[in-house]
Scaffold this motif. Structure first.
Motif, PDB file in Angstrom:
ATOM      1  N   THR A   1       0.841  -1.195   0.000  1.00  7.56           N
ATOM      2  CA  THR A   1       0.000   0.000   0.000  1.00  7.56           C
ATOM      3  C   THR A   1       0.872   1.239   0.000  1.00  7.56           C
ATOM      4  OG1 THR A   1      -1.874   1.096   1.107  1.00  7.56           O
ATOM      5  CG2 THR A   1      -0.128   0.250   2.513  1.00  7.56           C
ATOM      6  N   SER A   2       0.253   2.380  -0.349  1.00  5.47           N
ATOM      7  CA  SER A   2       0.897   3.681  -0.132  1.00  5.47           C
ATOM      8  C   SER A   2      -0.077   4.591   0.609  1.00  5.47           C
ATOM      9  CB  SER A   2       1.296   4.316  -1.477  1.00  5.47           C
ATOM     10  OG  SER A   2       0.159   4.503  -2.303  1.00  5.47           O
ATOM     11  N   ASP A   3      -1.112   3.968   1.166  1.00  2.00           N
ATOM     12  CA  ASP A   3      -2.191   4.694   1.829  1.00  2.00           C
ATOM     13  C   ASP A   3      -1.804   5.027   3.272  1.00  2.00           C
ATOM     14  OD1 ASP A   3      -4.534   5.704   2.831  1.00  2.00           O
ATOM     15  OD2 ASP A   3      -5.807   4.109   2.025  1.00  2.00           O
ATOM     16  N   SER A   4      -1.754   6.303   3.594  1.00  6.46           N
ATOM     17  CA  SER A   4      -1.377   6.729   4.936  1.00  6.46           C
ATOM     18  C   SER A   4      -2.406   6.332   5.993  1.00  6.46           C
ATOM     19  CB  SER A   4      -1.166   8.249   4.976  1.00  6.46           C
ATOM     20  OG  SER A   4      -2.356   8.932   4.625  1.00  6.46           O
ATOM     21  N   ASP A   5      -3.614   5.943   5.557  1.00  7.04           N
ATOM     22  CA  ASP A   5      -4.623   5.480   6.507  1.00  7.04           C
ATOM     23  C   ASP A   5      -4.175   4.215   7.241  1.00  7.04           C
ATOM     24  OD1 ASP A   5      -6.275   7.559   5.854  1.00  7.04           O
ATOM     25  OD2 ASP A   5      -7.620   6.388   4.580  1.00  7.04           O
ATOM     26  N   MET A   6      -3.162   3.545   6.701  1.00  8.86           N
ATOM     27  CA  MET A   6      -2.661   2.330   7.331  1.00  8.86           C
ATOM     28  C   MET A   6      -1.752   2.624   8.527  1.00  8.86           C
ATOM     29  SD  MET A   6      -3.931  -0.345   5.980  1.00  8.86           S
ATOM     30  CE  MET A   6      -2.817  -1.466   6.804  1.00  8.86           C
ATOM     31  N   VAL A   7      -1.312   3.858   8.665  1.00  4.30           N
ATOM     32  CA  VAL A   7      -0.351   4.201   9.717  1.00  4.30           C
ATOM     33  C   VAL A   7      -0.847   3.840  11.118  1.00  4.30           C
ATOM     34  CG1 VAL A   7       0.855   6.105  10.866  1.00  4.30           C
ATOM     35  CG2 VAL A   7       0.853   5.943   8.364  1.00  4.30           C
ATOM     36  N   PRO A   8      -2.095   4.187  11.516  1.00  3.46           N
ATOM     37  CA  PRO A   8      -2.535   3.856  12.871  1.00  3.46           C
ATOM     38  C   PRO A   8      -2.480   2.365  13.198  1.00  3.46           C
ATOM     39  CG  PRO A   8      -3.992   5.488  11.902  1.00  3.46           C
ATOM     40  CD  PRO A   8      -3.105   5.009  10.799  1.00  3.46           C
ATOM     41  N   VAL A   9      -2.922   1.511  12.266  1.00  4.04           N
ATOM     42  CA  VAL A   9      -2.904   0.078  12.555  1.00  4.04           C
ATOM     43  C   VAL A   9      -1.477  -0.447  12.603  1.00  4.04           C
ATOM     44  CG1 VAL A   9      -3.123  -0.743  10.156  1.00  4.04           C
ATOM     45  CG2 VAL A   9      -3.991  -2.136  12.033  1.00  4.04           C
ATOM     46  N   ILE A  10      -0.599   0.096  11.768  1.00  2.38           N
ATOM     47  CA  ILE A  10       0.802  -0.309  11.820  1.00  2.38           C
ATOM     48  C   ILE A  10       1.418   0.076  13.158  1.00  2.38           C
ATOM     49  CG2 ILE A  10       3.096   0.163  10.857  1.00  2.38           C
ATOM     50  CD1 ILE A  10       1.740   0.404   8.105  1.00  2.38           C
ATOM     51  N   GLU A  11       1.145   1.282  13.610  1.00  5.75           N
ATOM     52  CA  GLU A  11       1.681   1.729  14.892  1.00  5.75           C
ATOM     53  C   GLU A  11       1.133   0.895  16.047  1.00  5.75           C
ATOM     54  OE1 GLU A  11       0.739   5.894  14.902  1.00  5.75           O
ATOM     55  OE2 GLU A  11       2.710   6.434  14.070  1.00  5.75           O
ATOM     56  N   MET A  12      -0.150   0.519  15.969  1.00  5.75           N
ATOM     57  CA  MET A  12      -0.748  -0.305  17.014  1.00  5.75           C
ATOM     58  C   MET A  12      -0.067  -1.671  17.103  1.00  5.75           C
ATOM     59  SD  MET A  12      -4.707  -1.532  17.503  1.00  5.75           S
ATOM     60  CE  MET A  12      -5.262   0.137  17.894  1.00  5.75           C
ATOM     61  N   ILE A  13       0.171  -2.284  15.943  1.00  8.64           N
ATOM     62  CA  ILE A  13       0.813  -3.594  15.927  1.00  8.64           C
ATOM     63  C   ILE A  13       2.250  -3.492  16.442  1.00  8.64           C
ATOM     64  CG2 ILE A  13       1.674  -5.436  14.415  1.00  8.64           C
ATOM     65  CD1 ILE A  13      -0.843  -5.073  12.740  1.00  8.64           C
ATOM     66  N   LYS A  14       2.946  -2.436  16.056  1.00  7.69           N
ATOM     67  CA  LYS A  14       4.317  -2.256  16.536  1.00  7.69           C
ATOM     68  C   LYS A  14       4.367  -2.111  18.054  1.00  7.69           C
ATOM     69  CE  LYS A  14       7.113   0.476  14.426  1.00  7.69           C
ATOM     70  NZ  LYS A  14       7.655   1.710  13.819  1.00  7.69           N
ATOM     71  N   GLN A  15       3.396  -1.420  18.615  1.00  7.34           N
ATOM     72  CA  GLN A  15       3.359  -1.219  20.067  1.00  7.34           C
ATOM     73  C   GLN A  15       2.907  -2.469  20.808  1.00  7.34           C
ATOM     74  OE1 GLN A  15       0.801   2.178  20.664  1.00  7.34           O
ATOM     75  NE2 GLN A  15       2.126   3.556  19.497  1.00  7.34           N
ATOM     76  N   THR A  16       1.910  -3.164  20.251  1.00 11.99           N
ATOM     77  CA  THR A  16       1.337  -4.329  20.927  1.00 11.99           C
ATOM     78  C   THR A  16       2.163  -5.587  20.725  1.00 11.99           C
ATOM     79  OG1 THR A  16      -0.845  -3.360  20.470  1.00 11.99           O
ATOM     80  CG2 THR A  16      -0.803  -5.634  21.265  1.00 11.99           C
ATOM     81  N   PHE A  17       2.756  -5.702  19.535  1.00 12.79           N
ATOM     82  CA  PHE A  17       3.547  -6.891  19.202  1.00 12.79           C
ATOM     83  C   PHE A  17       4.934  -6.452  18.713  1.00 12.79           C
ATOM     84  CE2 PHE A  17      -0.945  -7.604  18.138  1.00 12.79           C
ATOM     85  CZ  PHE A  17      -1.254  -8.651  18.996  1.00 12.79           C
ATOM     86  N   PRO A  18       5.741  -5.902  19.595  1.00  7.65           N
ATOM     87  CA  PRO A  18       7.040  -5.340  19.179  1.00  7.65           C
ATOM     88  C   PRO A  18       8.003  -6.358  18.572  1.00  7.65           C
ATOM     89  CG  PRO A  18       6.893  -5.498  21.565  1.00  7.65           C
ATOM     90  CD  PRO A  18       5.521  -5.783  21.040  1.00  7.65           C
TER      91      PRO A  18
END
Length: 206
Positions: free
Chosen positions: A134-151
């Motif tokens: 993707t190049s859609d910035s709407d994906m940023v929140p879910v990516i950040e959530m996964i990085k924080q929850t599943f580092p």
């Protein structure tokens, strides 16, 4: 590492469509093998590509496009791509200057479906690494959530051809790799595919 890929179908399609607009000889790029394309971005000695998820929707009011898209979806399924379809919703539009009215269609659910499947598979520990096309910035929140929850899980975004510059918000969040034109060229489905007793043929206009 166990790898799963999550592909924003419309984001990739429009990027490929832009590549072909001025050169009709490249129309066959739309017949891209998404499974082998994702394999191009893993290390076989370290990674195993377990699943490729393709998120899209059928434009049911466009008969020619619908037939081609359904054919493509069937071809992807023959190559072990998991297809998750959303839908289009009619939307009434109005020009504020001239009061002209018209009806258009707005794609629904694909982005949400991608996020849901990404989060669910992370929660179920079904992957060690996720490739997101993707190049859609709407994906940023879910990516950040996964990085924080599943580092411990690795997230890599693959930007469609010529979309790298517009994905600056994503690039500041996660490792980002360009899908180049040569990657598309090198991963095209066969013109004819035999699957489950039926024959799938690439649309002639592709």
């Amino acid at each position: 590492m166990r790898v799963q890929a999550f592909i924003d179908g419309f984001n990739l399609y429009h990027a490929i469509d832009n590549l072909t607009k001025n050169d009709t000889s490249k129309k066959y790029y739309k017949w891209v093998n998404l499974h082998s394309l994702m394999e191009a971005f893993i290390k076989p000695s370290q990674d195993t590509l377990d699943n490729v998820f393709y998120f899209s929707a059928h434009a049911t009011w466009r008969s020619s496009s619908l037939i081609k898209h359904r054919t493509y979806v069937n071809a992807l399924k023959a190559y072990n791509v998991d297809v998750i379809l959303g839908h289009f919703k009619k939307k009434n539009m109005k020009c504020n200057s001239c009061n002209a009215k018209w009806e258009t269609h707005e794609e629904k659910e694909s982005d949400v479906n991608l996020c849901i499947h990404l989060l669910q598979n992370a929660h179920l520990d079904n992957f060690d690494k996720a490739l997101i096309v993707t190049s859609d910035s709407d994906m940023v929140p879910v990516i950040e959530m996964i990085k924080q929850t599943f580092p411990h899980k690795e997230i890599v975004v693959l930007t469609p051809p010529n979309r790298y510059q517009i994905s600056h918000e994503i690039r500041s969040t996660v490792t980002t790799i360009k899908i180049k034109e040569r990657h598309i060229q090198n991963n095209i489905l066969p013109t004819t595919i035999n699957h489950n007793g039926s024959t799938i043929t690439k649309p002639t206009s592709w």
